[in-house]
Design a protein around this motif. Sequence first.
Motif, short mmCIF file in Angstrom:
data_model
loop_
_atom_site.label_atom_id
_atom_site.label_comp_id
_atom_site.label_asym_id
_atom_site.label_seq_id
_atom_site.Cartn_x
_atom_site.Cartn_y
_atom_site.Cartn_z
N ASN A 1 46.93 41.95 34.93
CA ASN A 1 48.03 42.11 33.97
C ASN A 1 49.32 42.64 34.60
O ASN A 1 50.41 42.24 34.21
CB ASN A 1 47.62 43.06 32.84
N TYR A 2 49.18 43.58 35.54
CA TYR A 2 50.36 44.25 36.08
C TYR A 2 50.64 43.89 37.54
O TYR A 2 51.49 44.52 38.16
CB TYR A 2 50.21 45.77 35.92
N HIS A 3 49.93 42.90 38.05
CA HIS A 3 50.12 42.43 39.43
C HIS A 3 50.02 43.59 40.42
O HIS A 3 50.87 43.76 41.29
CB HIS A 3 51.45 41.69 39.58
N LEU A 4 48.96 44.38 40.25
CA LEU A 4 48.70 45.52 41.14
C LEU A 4 47.60 45.13 42.11
O LEU A 4 46.71 44.35 41.77
CB LEU A 4 48.27 46.74 40.32
N ASN A 5 47.65 45.68 43.30
CA ASN A 5 46.65 45.36 44.30
C ASN A 5 45.60 46.47 44.38
O ASN A 5 45.79 47.45 45.10
CB ASN A 5 47.31 45.14 45.66
N TYR A 6 44.53 46.32 43.61
CA TYR A 6 43.41 47.25 43.65
C TYR A 6 42.23 46.65 44.40
O TYR A 6 41.10 47.07 44.22
CB TYR A 6 42.97 47.62 42.23
N LEU A 7 42.48 45.67 45.25
CA LEU A 7 41.42 44.93 45.90
C LEU A 7 40.51 45.84 46.74
O LEU A 7 39.29 45.72 46.68
CB LEU A 7 42.01 43.81 46.77
N PHE A 8 41.10 46.75 47.51
CA PHE A 8 40.30 47.65 48.34
C PHE A 8 39.41 48.53 47.46
O PHE A 8 38.22 48.68 47.73
CB PHE A 8 41.20 48.50 49.24
N LEU A 9 39.98 49.10 46.41
CA LEU A 9 39.22 49.96 45.52
C LEU A 9 38.11 49.17 44.81
O LEU A 9 36.97 49.64 44.71
CB LEU A 9 40.15 50.60 44.48
N ILE A 10 38.42 47.97 44.35
CA ILE A 10 37.42 47.14 43.68
C ILE A 10 36.30 46.78 44.65
O ILE A 10 35.12 46.84 44.30
CB ILE A 10 38.08 45.89 43.06
N GLY A 11 36.67 46.43 45.89
CA GLY A 11 35.65 46.14 46.91
C GLY A 11 34.76 47.33 47.18
O GLY A 11 33.53 47.21 47.27
N PHE A 12 35.37 48.52 47.29
CA PHE A 12 34.60 49.75 47.50
C PHE A 12 33.66 49.99 46.32
O PHE A 12 32.50 50.35 46.52
CB PHE A 12 35.55 50.94 47.67
#
Length: 168
Positions: A113-124
């Motif tokens: 929705n907000y075009h935020l990069n939480y990829l590392f956190l989601i992967g963790f």
Amino acid sequence: YTQYVFMTMVLIGTIAFPLLILGILKKSKLIESFHLSDHSERKFPLIVFTLMALMMSRVFFKLETSYDLGVYFIAGSMSFLIAYWFLWFRYKLSLHTMGLGSFIGFLMQLSLNYHLNYLFLIGFLFMFFGIIAKARIELGAHNFKETIWGFGLGILPQLLIPLLYQNI
């Protein structure tokens, strides 16, 4: 400052209150242990958790600046209701993996929705899910299917319910 207030409210609503409720249920002998290993023991706490999630959603919707958290708790209440429904078929889902799936789904929704990069956190958190699921299986609390179903029923409402709210 507002972010800290919201984080505190979420921690109280998702960790402190559920632990307090379980403690009260154990003291009053409505449950035998915190493991809730019997299907029938899980029914009442799941209803209480559902109502608590609905109340939290109402609080966040009233604050108006925290719409996403309101939707998060609505989706969480749906996960609890589905887990409750599964109990009628004597199938207990892993609430640990359901909660983690719910949080991962929420972060994915925020990212989209907000075009935020939480990829590392989601992967963790996906790796953490694997650790939690393995622990639940090795402790004999759940089998593989119960952990996967719990995770799926945590993540799916977080991804689908916001789509419904956007279209209303």
